[in-house]
Every structure is written in structure tokens, then in C-alpha cells.
Design an enzyme around this catalytic site. Sequence first.
Site, PDB file in Angstrom:
ATOM      1  N   THR A  39       0.829  -1.203   0.000  1.00 30.66           N
ATOM      2  CA  THR A  39       0.000   0.000   0.000  1.00 30.66           C
ATOM      3  C   THR A  39       0.863   1.251   0.000  1.00 30.66           C
ATOM      4  O   THR A  39       0.558   2.238  -0.676  1.00 30.66           O
ATOM      5  CB  THR A  39      -0.931  -0.001   1.222  1.00 30.66           C
ATOM      6  OG1 THR A  39      -1.747  -1.168   1.186  1.00 30.66           O
ATOM      7  CG2 THR A  39      -1.824   1.236   1.222  1.00 30.66           C
ATOM      8  N   HIS A  42       1.908   1.863  -3.494  1.00 34.34           N
ATOM      9  CA  HIS A  42       0.830   2.474  -4.281  1.00 34.34           C
ATOM     10  C   HIS A  42       0.726   3.969  -3.974  1.00 34.34           C
ATOM     11  O   HIS A  42       0.524   4.794  -4.879  1.00 34.34           O
ATOM     12  CB  HIS A  42      -0.501   1.784  -3.977  1.00 34.34           C
ATOM     13  CG  HIS A  42      -0.622   0.408  -4.555  1.00 34.34           C
ATOM     14  ND1 HIS A  42      -0.344   0.124  -5.872  1.00 34.34           N
ATOM     15  CD2 HIS A  42      -0.996  -0.777  -3.992  1.00 34.34           C
ATOM     16  CE1 HIS A  42      -0.537  -1.169  -6.097  1.00 34.34           C
ATOM     17  NE2 HIS A  42      -0.925  -1.733  -4.966  1.00 34.34           N
ATOM     18  N   GLU A  60       3.239  -0.259   9.224  1.00 25.61           N
ATOM     19  CA  GLU A  60       3.705  -1.547   9.765  1.00 25.61           C
ATOM     20  C   GLU A  60       4.825  -1.268  10.759  1.00 25.61           C
ATOM     21  O   GLU A  60       5.993  -1.397  10.435  1.00 25.61           O
ATOM     22  CB  GLU A  60       4.222  -2.448   8.645  1.00 25.61           C
ATOM     23  CG  GLU A  60       3.213  -2.803   7.567  1.00 25.61           C
ATOM     24  CD  GLU A  60       3.831  -3.684   6.477  1.00 25.61           C
ATOM     25  OE1 GLU A  60       5.061  -3.964   6.566  1.00 25.61           O
ATOM     26  OE2 GLU A  60       3.114  -4.088   5.560  1.00 25.61           O
ATOM     27  N   CYS A 103     -16.433   1.382   9.226  1.00 28.41           N
ATOM     28  CA  CYS A 103     -16.878   2.445  10.129  1.00 28.41           C
ATOM     29  C   CYS A 103     -16.935   3.772   9.373  1.00 28.41           C
ATOM     30  O   CYS A 103     -15.975   4.133   8.684  1.00 28.41           O
ATOM     31  CB  CYS A 103     -15.922   2.563  11.318  1.00 28.41           C
ATOM     32  SG  CYS A 103     -16.233   3.993  12.379  1.00 28.41           S
TER      33      CYS A 103
END
Length: 339
Positions: A39, A42, A60, A103
Amino acid sequence: MRAAVLTSPGRFELKDVPRPKAERDEVLVRIMRVGICGTDVHIFNGHYAAENLPMIPGHEFTGVIAELGEGVTGLSMEQPVVVDMNIGCGSCFWCRRNEILNCPEMQQMGITMDGAFAEYIAVPARLVIPAPSSVAAEVLALTEPLACVVRCARKADITFGQSVVVLGAGPIGNLHVQLLRTIGAAPIIVADLSEDRVQMALEAGADYGVTDPSVLEALVREKTDGRGADVVIESVGLPALYQQATRLIRKGGHIAAFGISGPEDTLDLNIVQTILEENSIKGSVAGMGQDMHDALTLLIHERIKTQLFTAASYRLEEIQEAFDTLSTRPEDLKTQIVI
């Protein structure tokens, strides 16, 4: 504090930015290690979350507690921790079901808000998970990506004796293989165009590896008594591979949609066949809640081979080089930034 700010696609700038404070019910984490996620790549390339730039990416991560905000209990200074990157409201229908990505108020560290390519980050105390000091920081930084894989296996309801095909033998594909081996799935078949990465997946626990897409379906049928796989995990994000997955599952089989494709990509699905064969597709991408705790437990007890994920590291000052050279280092399953 120092932080690597992605000012525009492809360009990091190392800047001095205000050090955050631990507000009420928050802790300040001094960051030790941060993994580079797909990600992040990207975002770096401008293909995802470009509207949030300039921003500090990175999610991470592991570190130690440097400050306790008012009202925080059960945590202590200098305690090693990992952190759940997904911030929900905590009380809505989806948060109560641990489906935080749905959410309406969901935020993600390093994606929709500043993240961990920095010296410090302030995070909600409820998302902090204490970690043992006996586990190296480079291993603890693998908790979040492993949690994503744990959630995928949980959503797909994979159990022992099930045949599973993993499409993609990159970092996450390799973790899928290792977790499947731990679960007891069999046989595990991995497919990737890279011979090196398929070989690494075989060494990690896959039973069969394929680099030629034209022979994959025949091999899957051969190794499953002609039925097809119980589960196919798409771990790349290519529409063609998702389409291939529909041909690889058995009647009553399951596709685990994991690899992120483009926002306009679609899947050509035979509705009647899906109904009559009772096939299913389930999406899963991010680990959260209990997934993080389970992933950390697996790492603590050395159920995952981590050597190939911890070999490549760069200092924060070298983050531009780390990102620029990623595609030239396929042997490095994971690259980490040392803060």
C-alpha cells in the site's frame, strides 16, 4: 522530530516537524522499525490516497512507549508495543463487529492520516498491544502484515486438509503460504511469474509451485482429484487473476479476494453457476482487533519464518533510495526503515 514526508508522488523529503503529544487516552510511541507495505508503494507511485499528500506514510511499525496521556492505564514507559493502524469510532455497528474498515469515521495511520515514517507517533491507547522485549523489533514490525493474512484465513474459514491455491508469491503471498502450512491446509499450490519467489514459497511450505499460468488449472485439477481447490486466494490484485480464480475453485469452493485492484475493475461472474454450485467470494484486506493479537502470538512463538522479511533495512535518511530500488530487489520480501 524528523519525519519522511511524501510531498508528491515519488518524492520524499526529510523534514523537521512538530513532535506530537499524547493527548487524553493516547500514548506517544518512539518508533523503532517500520515495514514498507505494498500500500505504501501504491501511495508512493500516486495510485492510492494521492489526495492526502503531503503526508507521512507508514503503518507496519513497532516501537516503545515514550509518553502516557492522561487517563491511560495498563501501559508503562519504555514498554515495547505494536499498534493496530485502523482507527474506528469504537461504538458503531461495524466497530462492534470488528469490521472497522466499514466504520463511517474510519481513519488509517499512514494512509488517511500521518503515519510512522517518523521518530514518534501519537496513537489511541486502546489500539496499543504490549510486546515482549525478548522479540526483536524487526520481527515485531511484521505483526501488521501477518495480521492481514490471519484475517484473510479467518474470513475464508480455512481449516486443516483443505486445498488452497495462492495466486502471487510476493511478501504477502509468502505469509499466506506459511500460515496455511501452520493451519494444516493441503495441498498448498502457489503461482507466480517469478521463479525466485515461487522457490521461496516452496521453501516456506508450499507443496507445488507454478510459473507458467497455462498449466496452473491442470495442476490444480490433478492435485485435487479433478475437483478444483477448496479455496483460492488472489494476492496480487489483477482482474485476470480473479477471473482465473473462478475456474480454479471446486463446486462449493471459495475465492478469498485479497489483492487490491483498480477502483473500476470488475469480475465477469456467471451468476447461475455461482448459485447452483454454491460458490462464494469474500473480501479481506486489513488485519484489526483480534487479528493483531493472533499475529503477534504467532511471531512470539516462531510459527513464521521471518529471516527473508528482515534482511533488508534502510535508515530513515535513506527512505527515498529504499523506495526507488524496491523493484530491483525481488529477493527482499520485505524492506524495513530503521528509525
